[in-house]
Design an enzyme around this catalytic site. Structure first.
Site, PDB file in Angstrom:
ATOM      1  N   GLN A 104       0.818  -1.219   0.000  1.00 33.97           N
ATOM      2  CA  GLN A 104       0.000   0.000   0.000  1.00 33.97           C
ATOM      3  C   GLN A 104       0.847   1.262   0.000  1.00 33.97           C
ATOM      4  O   GLN A 104       0.510   2.249  -0.634  1.00 33.97           O
ATOM      5  CB  GLN A 104      -0.933   0.032   1.217  1.00 33.97           C
ATOM      6  CG  GLN A 104      -2.228  -0.699   1.017  1.00 33.97           C
ATOM      7  CD  GLN A 104      -3.150  -0.587   2.233  1.00 33.97           C
ATOM      8  OE1 GLN A 104      -3.105   0.377   2.994  1.00 33.97           O
ATOM      9  NE2 GLN A 104      -3.994  -1.585   2.420  1.00 33.97           N
ATOM     10  N   PRO A 131      -5.370  -6.636   4.827  1.00 29.48           N
ATOM     11  CA  PRO A 131      -5.918  -7.493   3.764  1.00 29.48           C
ATOM     12  C   PRO A 131      -5.039  -8.743   3.619  1.00 29.48           C
ATOM     13  O   PRO A 131      -3.838  -8.666   3.833  1.00 29.48           O
ATOM     14  CB  PRO A 131      -5.791  -6.623   2.502  1.00 29.48           C
ATOM     15  CG  PRO A 131      -5.441  -5.255   2.954  1.00 29.48           C
ATOM     16  CD  PRO A 131      -4.850  -5.369   4.315  1.00 29.48           C
ATOM     17  N   ASP A 297     -11.004   2.444   1.327  1.00 30.60           N
ATOM     18  CA  ASP A 297      -9.927   3.374   1.669  1.00 30.60           C
ATOM     19  C   ASP A 297      -8.679   3.182   0.812  1.00 30.60           C
ATOM     20  O   ASP A 297      -7.903   4.105   0.620  1.00 30.60           O
ATOM     21  CB  ASP A 297      -9.556   3.242   3.156  1.00 30.60           C
ATOM     22  CG  ASP A 297      -8.857   1.932   3.479  1.00 30.60           C
ATOM     23  OD1 ASP A 297      -7.659   1.948   3.787  1.00 30.60           O
ATOM     24  OD2 ASP A 297      -9.520   0.872   3.412  1.00 30.60           O
ATOM     25  N   GLN A 298      -8.506   1.958   0.257  1.00 30.24           N
ATOM     26  CA  GLN A 298      -7.308   1.699  -0.552  1.00 30.24           C
ATOM     27  C   GLN A 298      -7.345   2.442  -1.893  1.00 30.24           C
ATOM     28  O   GLN A 298      -6.315   2.627  -2.525  1.00 30.24           O
ATOM     29  CB  GLN A 298      -7.147   0.198  -0.804  1.00 30.24           C
ATOM     30  CG  GLN A 298      -6.881  -0.614   0.465  1.00 30.24           C
ATOM     31  CD  GLN A 298      -6.637  -2.080   0.152  1.00 30.24           C
ATOM     32  OE1 GLN A 298      -5.701  -2.432  -0.545  1.00 30.24           O
ATOM     33  NE2 GLN A 298      -7.494  -2.953   0.664  1.00 30.24           N
ATOM     34  N   HIS A 320     -11.286   4.532   8.262  1.00 28.06           N
ATOM     35  CA  HIS A 320     -10.067   4.463   7.443  1.00 28.06           C
ATOM     36  C   HIS A 320     -10.186   5.353   6.200  1.00 28.06           C
ATOM     37  O   HIS A 320      -9.245   6.040   5.817  1.00 28.06           O
ATOM     38  CB  HIS A 320      -9.812   3.018   6.974  1.00 28.06           C
ATOM     39  CG  HIS A 320      -8.844   2.270   7.834  1.00 28.06           C
ATOM     40  ND1 HIS A 320      -9.218   1.171   8.585  1.00 28.06           N
ATOM     41  CD2 HIS A 320      -7.522   2.446   8.046  1.00 28.06           C
ATOM     42  CE1 HIS A 320      -8.144   0.712   9.231  1.00 28.06           C
ATOM     43  NE2 HIS A 320      -7.108   1.469   8.921  1.00 28.06           N
TER      44      HIS A 320
END
Length: 365
Positions: A104, A131, A297-298, A320
């Site tokens: 990330q 994750p 949020d990613q 998040h």
């Protein structure tokens, strides 16, 4: 701002490692020095943990930057980025710290590098509070590639809590700019599939039990779809230690992917693991959004960097996601708006996350 160093409060909102990941990645991309204070202030073990530190060190190495305060337990760092270069880099948490969280922080940076990159990420591949690598490959990858880039993710070895020891190799080429995304049509669920895995000392029967329990749970809500959750035993040469878990993905007619997952641990019944994942999937399908709660949020940092307007329909906005938006807006010129979606279906609790991206251009290409 202090001189020309951006001040980041690492203890507000979600208050965890995510603030560090978003702000150091953006610092690196924008060439903007940052100071992050009160790192993970609200956590039971505040300050940098091994996985946060190895992520920071990797970003530092990716851009020939300077990092001060980079030690375990540190609650304040300053980071001064240099020019992002490609090449081969290694990040090793030396623990079960998540390789997916390392990914990330690094991925946005290497997209705007001068040349292709190969990142060797070592740690936990299927770890709590992050994750699972299967989620990254099955859900995150196909959706994030809609921003108009591709990457290759090779799982060399899986690693589990507590000893880690997994390794994933990430290869990607830089891009000139990112395209915006439009994920606003959920469509109908067309297939449900997944994998239930065991590794190390655990018998395959556990994987079969997880899978069967998950299928039974989903069947109660969704009767007419074939559900294919493969039970697998990870080969001994491709896994370190003992672990188990499950991921289940629902694919829709418009190409949306939503998931539920869970990990086994000692003393936790296999049926419970399967049911947890199934319930998480059903929950993610219920709100009517095009992305699940883990993906929400990613996507924020990519929306902020893209050129143009991105729109994503989601379920209730997670803390998040609110946090990622806050810091993306603080550091970039991107502008986010979140509005309640006016649904045909009054039972749905959906929102539209809209972002006017900053239109980051790769200066090296």
């Amino acid at each position: 701002m202090d001189g020309d160093r951006m001040e980041i409060d690492g203890g507000i909102m979600e208050g965890g490692g995510q603030i560090l990941r978003v702000s150091t990645a953006l610092s690196c991309l924008l060439g903007l020095p940052v100071r992050v204070r009160r790192i993970r202030a609200g956590r039971s073990q505040p300050g940098l943990r091994p996985q946060h530190l190895s992520g920071l060190e990797m970003v530092r190495d990716l851009c020939d930057g300077k990092l001060n305060g980079g030690e375990i337990g540190s609650t304040e760092i300053t980071f001064t980025p240099g020019k992002i270069k490609g090449g081969t880099h290694i990040a090793d948490t030396k623990t079960a710290g998540s390789v997916c969280l390392l990914m990330q922080v690094a991925m946005p940076c290497v997209l705007f590098a001068a040349s292709p990159s190969e990142l060797h990420l070592k740690g936990g591949t299927n770890a709590e509070m992050a994750p699972q690598i299967d989620y990254t490959v099955m859900v995150f990858k196909p959706i994030v590639e809609k921003f108009n880039f591709t990457f290759n993710c090779d799982i060399k070895r899986r690693g589990y809590y507590p000893q880690g020891g997994g390794e994933v190799v990430l290869q990607m080429s830089p891009v000139k700019e990112l395209s915006p995304i439009n994920l606003t049509e959920r469509g109908t669920v067309t297939k449900i599939y997944g994998r239930a895995f065991v590794a190390g000392a655990l018998p395959i029967k556990l994987a079969k039990d997880m899978s069967a329990a998950a299928v039974r749970c989903i069947r109660r809500e969704i009767r007419d779809l074939y559900i294919n959750i493969q039970p697998v035993r990870e080969p001994d040469d491709q896994a370190v230690g003992t672990g188990s878990g499950i991921i289940i993905v629902a694919e829709t007619s418009t190409g949306c992917l939503l998931a539920g997952s869970s990990l086994g641990k000692r003393g936790k019944n296999a049926d419970k693991v399967g049911i947890e994942a199934a319930e998480m999937l059903l929950q993610n399908l219920k709100h009517g959004g095009t992305v699940d709660d883990s993906l929400q949020d990613q996507l924020i940092i990519f929306m902020a960097l893209a050129k143009g307007v991105s729109r994503v329909k989601s379920g209730p906005i997670t803390l998040h996601t609110q946090t990622a938006i806050h810091f993306a807006e603080q550091l970039t010129k991107a502008k986010f708006t979140v509005t309640k979606s006016e649904e045909e279906n009054p039972g749905n609790d959906t929102y539209i996350i809209e972002c006017q991206g900053m239109g980051m251009i790769n200066p090296n290409l």
